[in-house]
Motif scaffolding. Structure first.
Motif, PDB file in Angstrom:
ATOM      1  N   ALA A  65      12.182  -8.009   0.813  1.00  0.00           N
ATOM      2  CA  ALA A  65      11.362  -7.877  -0.389  1.00  0.00           C
ATOM      3  C   ALA A  65      10.135  -7.022  -0.125  1.00  0.00           C
ATOM      4  O   ALA A  65       9.806  -6.118  -0.921  1.00  0.00           O
ATOM      5  N   LEU A  66       9.440  -7.266   0.982  1.00  0.00           N
ATOM      6  CA  LEU A  66       8.234  -6.489   1.273  1.00  0.00           C
ATOM      7  C   LEU A  66       8.561  -5.055   1.633  1.00  0.00           C
ATOM      8  O   LEU A  66       7.824  -4.125   1.264  1.00  0.00           O
ATOM      9  N   ALA A  67       9.664  -4.832   2.358  1.00  0.00           N
ATOM     10  CA  ALA A  67      10.047  -3.468   2.728  1.00  0.00           C
ATOM     11  C   ALA A  67      10.315  -2.610   1.495  1.00  0.00           C
ATOM     12  O   ALA A  67      10.028  -1.407   1.486  1.00  0.00           O
ATOM     13  N   ILE A  68      10.858  -3.207   0.452  1.00  0.00           N
ATOM     14  CA  ILE A  68      11.126  -2.467  -0.783  1.00  0.00           C
ATOM     15  C   ILE A  68       9.890  -2.396  -1.671  1.00  0.00           C
ATOM     16  O   ILE A  68       9.547  -1.349  -2.230  1.00  0.00           O
ATOM     17  N   ALA A  69       9.187  -3.522  -1.798  1.00  0.00           N
ATOM     18  CA  ALA A  69       8.115  -3.618  -2.795  1.00  0.00           C
ATOM     19  C   ALA A  69       6.838  -2.909  -2.373  1.00  0.00           C
ATOM     20  O   ALA A  69       6.146  -2.340  -3.225  1.00  0.00           O
ATOM     21  N   THR A  70       6.490  -2.914  -1.084  1.00  0.00           N
ATOM     22  CA  THR A  70       5.200  -2.383  -0.665  1.00  0.00           C
ATOM     23  C   THR A  70       5.027  -0.903  -0.973  1.00  0.00           C
ATOM     24  O   THR A  70       4.048  -0.518  -1.639  1.00  0.00           O
ATOM     25  N   PRO A  71       5.932  -0.016  -0.536  1.00  0.00           N
ATOM     26  CA  PRO A  71       5.725   1.404  -0.871  1.00  0.00           C
ATOM     27  C   PRO A  71       5.795   1.683  -2.365  1.00  0.00           C
ATOM     28  O   PRO A  71       5.034   2.513  -2.880  1.00  0.00           O
ATOM     29  N   VAL A  72       6.699   1.002  -3.067  1.00  0.00           N
ATOM     30  CA  VAL A  72       6.795   1.200  -4.518  1.00  0.00           C
ATOM     31  C   VAL A  72       5.511   0.755  -5.200  1.00  0.00           C
ATOM     32  O   VAL A  72       4.967   1.458  -6.078  1.00  0.00           O
ATOM     33  N   SER A  73       4.991  -0.392  -4.816  1.00  0.00           N
ATOM     34  CA  SER A  73       3.780  -0.929  -5.439  1.00  0.00           C
ATOM     35  C   SER A  73       2.582  -0.027  -5.193  1.00  0.00           C
ATOM     36  O   SER A  73       1.799   0.259  -6.116  1.00  0.00           O
ATOM     37  N   ILE A  74       2.420   0.430  -3.959  1.00  0.00           N
ATOM     38  CA  ILE A  74       1.281   1.302  -3.647  1.00  0.00           C
ATOM     39  C   ILE A  74       1.402   2.621  -4.403  1.00  0.00           C
ATOM     40  O   ILE A  74       0.413   3.151  -4.931  1.00  0.00           O
TER      41      ILE A  74
ATOM     42  N   ALA B  94      -3.139  -7.923  -0.567  1.00  0.00           N
ATOM     43  CA  ALA B  94      -2.153  -7.906  -1.640  1.00  0.00           C
ATOM     44  C   ALA B  94      -0.747  -8.109  -1.098  1.00  0.00           C
ATOM     45  O   ALA B  94       0.056  -8.860  -1.674  1.00  0.00           O
ATOM     46  N   VAL B  95      -0.434  -7.450   0.013  1.00  0.00           N
ATOM     47  CA  VAL B  95       0.898  -7.587   0.616  1.00  0.00           C
ATOM     48  C   VAL B  95       1.116  -9.015   1.103  1.00  0.00           C
ATOM     49  O   VAL B  95       2.200  -9.588   0.932  1.00  0.00           O
ATOM     50  N   MET B  96       0.102  -9.610   1.706  1.00  0.00           N
ATOM     51  CA  MET B  96       0.232 -10.982   2.186  1.00  0.00           C
ATOM     52  C   MET B  96       0.395 -11.961   1.028  1.00  0.00           C
ATOM     53  O   MET B  96       1.133 -12.944   1.132  1.00  0.00           O
ATOM     54  N   LEU B  97      -0.289 -11.690  -0.078  1.00  0.00           N
ATOM     55  CA  LEU B  97      -0.106 -12.539  -1.252  1.00  0.00           C
ATOM     56  C   LEU B  97       1.329 -12.405  -1.782  1.00  0.00           C
ATOM     57  O   LEU B  97       1.961 -13.396  -2.170  1.00  0.00           O
ATOM     58  N   GLY B  98       1.837 -11.178  -1.785  1.00  0.00           N
ATOM     59  CA  GLY B  98       3.233 -10.976  -2.179  1.00  0.00           C
ATOM     60  C   GLY B  98       4.191 -11.650  -1.218  1.00  0.00           C
ATOM     61  O   GLY B  98       5.217 -12.215  -1.632  1.00  0.00           O
ATOM     62  N   LEU B  99       3.866 -11.627   0.076  1.00  0.00           N
ATOM     63  CA  LEU B  99       4.712 -12.297   1.062  1.00  0.00           C
ATOM     64  C   LEU B  99       4.744 -13.798   0.814  1.00  0.00           C
ATOM     65  O   LEU B  99       5.797 -14.437   0.926  1.00  0.00           O
ATOM     66  N   GLY B 100       3.596 -14.365   0.472  1.00  0.00           N
ATOM     67  CA  GLY B 100       3.564 -15.795   0.148  1.00  0.00           C
ATOM     68  C   GLY B 100       4.443 -16.118  -1.042  1.00  0.00           C
ATOM     69  O   GLY B 100       5.131 -17.144  -1.053  1.00  0.00           O
TER      70      GLY B 100
END
Length: 310
Positions: A81-90, A223-229
């Motif tokens: 989830a983070l590998a996909i969401a982080t670059p897209v979100s930024i 923000a990424v850590m909140l998404g990870l949670g």
């Protein structure tokens, strides 16, 4: 204004400060008390699962043999989830804050905020009913052409209900959170820094790379850590998407499970030692989440110290 009225207003101000300070302290202590109470409850209720004979735990090999595959599945889904969401979100946050016209940025920001308000069960139903069947042929292609990689080793799931599908659904759920927070952080970048970079001849991307991203790095990590949670604790979406099965090394085979989904699927019908086992699984998830947040705070504090030293 007379001296008496000034003294009276200052006294009232000091009294107000004391009341506010006491209320803030009480709120902080309440949070710590609740956290301690939750941890204490989980530990007490989980003790029977830790001390029970191995044969009495589901699988017959003890609690840690039972919980290990679920922990691995939880971490794999969150990492995907983070590998996909982080670059897209930024990327989306940068587009809204520095590239999009004002009208488009306002509308797109509203849509992003709206996505964050959609219930998780809706995402889970979409993933199970639409995404999984649509993406299943792609899993077959991956197994046929990239099966030499352990991650895509076949046979691929015919239903598409795999840990990779769950990770994609989680990434869609996490994107609004990371995007909204990153957007607000990017907008707080000092304008003088941006204008100075542009005045020195930097392109817009160079300005972002030199001024915006370094300033926003601690906020992006938060923000990424909140998404990870959110990804670690998500329950219903994962429960609807995943097919139960044994732990597999491949992302496209049926199998794997997450801690939250395991608890949600089994707790209503559990009794006796099974309840303690599921609560112990919740304790493991609690510890993982707490550790992730502590690591995130440490990274942010180290970055601030490094920035201050420079």
């Amino acid at each position: 204004m007379t001296t008496t009225s000034l003294t009276s207003s200052r006294g009232a101000g000091r009294a107000g400060d004391k009341v506010f300070s006491g209320a803030a302290l009480a709120a902080g202590c309440l949070i710590l008390a609740v956290l301690f109470g939750v941890a204490l409850f989980l530990v007490i209720q989980a003790i029977p699962a830790f001390t029970a004979p191995a044969a009495d735990i589901q699988g017959g090999e003890g609690f840690f043999a039972y919980i290990w595959p679920i922990v691995v599945g939880t971490l794999i889904a969150a990492i995907i989830a983070l590998a996909i969401a982080t670059p897209v979100s930024i990327g989306v946050a940068l587009f809204i804050s520095h590239f999009a016209p004002r009208g488009l940025a306002s509308g797109l920001g509203y849509v992003i905020d709206l996505l964050a308000a959609i219930p998780s069960v809706i995402y889970g139903a979409w993933g199970a009913a639409f995404l999984a069947p649509q993406i299943s042929p792609a899993y077959g292609w991956l197994a046929a052409n990239m099966g030499w990689l352990p991650l895509f080793h076949g046979p691929a799931s015919a239903t598409g209900k795999t840990i990779l599908t769950a990770g994609i659904v989680l990434s869609v759920m996490v994107i609004p959170i990371i995007t909204s927070l990153s957007r607000e952080i990017f907008l707080q970048t000092p304008k003088l820094h941006e204008e100075a970079a542009l005045a020195l001849g930097a392109t817009r991307w160079e300005m972002i790379k030199m001024s915006v991203l370094p300033f926003a790095r601690p906020g992006i990590i938060s923000a990424v850590m909140l998404g990870l949670g959110r990804a670690l604790g998500e329950t219903m979406a994962v429960a609807l998407v995943l097919s139960s099965g044994a732990l597999t090394a491949s992302l496209i085979q049926s199998g794997n499970q997450t801690i939250a989904a395991e608890i949600a699927l089994n707790f209503p019908e559990a009794s006796g030692l099974k309840v303690s086992t599921l609560i112990a699984a919740g304790l493991v998830l609690f510890v993982i989440t707490l550790a992730v947040n502590m690591i995130a705070r440490w990274i942010i504090s180290r970055h601030k110290e490094f920035s201050g030293a420079n």
